[in-house]
Write an enzyme that holds these catalytic residues in place. Sequence first.
Site, short mmCIF file in Angstrom:
data_model
loop_
_atom_site.label_atom_id
_atom_site.label_comp_id
_atom_site.label_asym_id
_atom_site.label_seq_id
_atom_site.Cartn_x
_atom_site.Cartn_y
_atom_site.Cartn_z
N GLY A 188 42.10 32.55 46.10
CA GLY A 188 43.38 32.78 45.79
C GLY A 188 43.28 33.67 47.39
O GLY A 188 42.72 34.24 48.04
N GLN A 218 47.78 40.38 51.82
CA GLN A 218 46.64 39.53 53.02
C GLN A 218 46.46 39.59 53.94
O GLN A 218 46.15 39.49 55.40
CB GLN A 218 45.69 39.50 51.77
CG GLN A 218 44.89 39.81 50.97
CD GLN A 218 43.81 39.30 49.46
OE1 GLN A 218 44.62 38.08 49.12
NE2 GLN A 218 42.64 39.17 49.83
N CYS A 269 36.82 38.67 48.17
CA CYS A 269 38.22 38.98 48.68
C CYS A 269 37.99 38.38 50.21
O CYS A 269 37.07 38.47 50.48
CB CYS A 269 38.83 40.09 48.34
SG CYS A 269 39.97 40.43 48.28
N LEU A 270 38.78 37.47 50.34
CA LEU A 270 39.04 37.02 51.85
C LEU A 270 38.80 38.14 52.26
O LEU A 270 38.77 38.18 53.98
CB LEU A 270 40.47 35.97 51.95
CG LEU A 270 39.62 34.23 51.28
CD1 LEU A 270 40.75 33.17 51.09
CD2 LEU A 270 38.73 34.07 51.90
N HIS A 327 42.92 39.40 39.68
CA HIS A 327 43.24 39.92 41.48
C HIS A 327 43.53 40.03 41.86
O HIS A 327 44.06 41.05 42.71
CB HIS A 327 41.65 39.06 41.38
CG HIS A 327 40.94 39.25 43.20
ND1 HIS A 327 39.43 39.79 42.86
CD2 HIS A 327 41.84 39.25 44.04
CE1 HIS A 327 39.43 40.01 44.48
NE2 HIS A 327 40.77 40.01 44.94
N GLU A 328 44.37 39.07 42.28
CA GLU A 328 46.07 39.00 42.93
C GLU A 328 46.71 39.18 42.72
O GLU A 328 47.78 40.08 43.34
CB GLU A 328 45.88 36.85 43.18
CG GLU A 328 44.86 35.80 43.64
CD GLU A 328 44.76 36.34 44.64
OE1 GLU A 328 44.67 37.11 45.15
OE2 GLU A 328 43.22 35.97 44.91
N HIS A 330 46.09 43.09 43.97
CA HIS A 330 46.04 42.68 45.42
C HIS A 330 48.07 43.28 45.49
O HIS A 330 48.51 44.38 46.83
CB HIS A 330 46.78 41.21 46.19
CG HIS A 330 45.29 41.60 46.62
ND1 HIS A 330 44.02 42.25 47.46
CD2 HIS A 330 43.92 40.70 46.06
CE1 HIS A 330 43.32 42.02 47.93
NE2 HIS A 330 42.42 40.34 47.10
NI NI Z 1 41.27 39.05 47.17
#
Ligand code: NI
Length: 168
Positions: free
Chosen positions: A46, A51, A92-93, A134-135, A138
């Site tokens: 995701g 991000q 998480c990226l 999670h997304e 963000h």
């Molecule tokens: Ni993330």
Amino acid sequence: MALRQIREIGDACLSKKCKPVKEVNQRTLDLIEDLLDTMYEAEGVGLAAPQVGILKRIAVIDTGEEYQDGPIVLINPEVLETDGEQTDYEGCLSVPGKVGRVTRPNYAKVKALDAQMNEYTVEGEGLLARALLHEIEHLDGHMYVEKVNGPLLTNEELAELLKEQEEE
Ligand code: NI
């Protein structure tokens, strides 16, 4: 295909509340394509617009699970329902190379707009529920590390820990 630079934890963009999308124009479509390209390139499941430094309520998800018919594009997503509980390691990226143990609902139902601004709902259990929640967090400036119980581990440390647990 265009890759965007992924912002890392500590970057101001990751702690801001994102603005709702009012219309989808070519820039929005380009952003969605870039989010997908960047997510796949980084091997994530995701990625949310903040991000990559864009403070809009857009995120993409692809858990790669069989039943999932291609990537999910979420515009202005809202959580309608959650149920149950799951605890698992999550990454998480924007927190490269680390994972942490997070407890979340095991089921989530989400309402969102697709790239044509049509409303739809998506529901999922396990990994998909985890990714959806999670997304969406963000988009409100929150990161999973706020919810981690226990230390953040590297993938090597996690592999070690799981091996130890297996041997016990
Ligand atoms: Ni993330």
